[in-house]
Design a protein around this motif. Sequence first.
Motif: not given
Length: 210
Positions: A56-59, A66-76, A85-86
């Motif tokens: 959902d966040l990527r969409t 920002h089609d180029e966005a790279r998303i990585q989970g960082a929950s802890g 988000i990069r």
Amino acid sequence: MLDFAGKRWWYILVSGILFAIASLALILWRLQPGIEFTSGSSFTLEFTEQTVSQNDLRTRMKELGHDEARIQGASGASCSQCYVIRTRELENAPNLGDAAGPVPAGEIDQIEAGLRESFGTLNRKDFSTVSGTVSSEIARNATLAVLAACVAILIYISIVFRQVPNPWRYGTAAIVAVMHDAVLVLGLFAILGEFYGTGVDTALILSLIH
């Protein structure tokens, strides 16, 4: 005692299989370089009002341009629903401008506003930007550091084994062993980058050198 020498061919077989898998992963997916090497912006957002999936966040980021966005989970433990988000290098972000006058809204502010419309309350944990000039410098220095480490290993082991015939062979063998381990680690990061968006940064380069 374990008979390591007697079972060496089994160890070589396992090592070869792992090396082949890591090499294939690097060829197929390559590495996801961090912003230190490609330039861009990186920030961590915590969503506190509703559950937000990575898809959902990527969409939504694509909808915000920002089609180029790279998303990585960082929950802890300290962050129940965080994402790193990069993106490309964002302008006027955050809070850049003339301190004596009104501060223009940066792109990060526009992104956060768009995400709030879809997902509710969020908190920005951090933000960093690396320009293209700086990223090129870092990439060049990282390459030189790896090459220098290999040369240093070769020289050091050649000196230590100088009383042995052809001491350079031991230095070469050590470098091959180091490169073998490095390929395994990089292959793992290629797999993580493909499926989880994990990027390669300067911390990984330093760990490989050491």
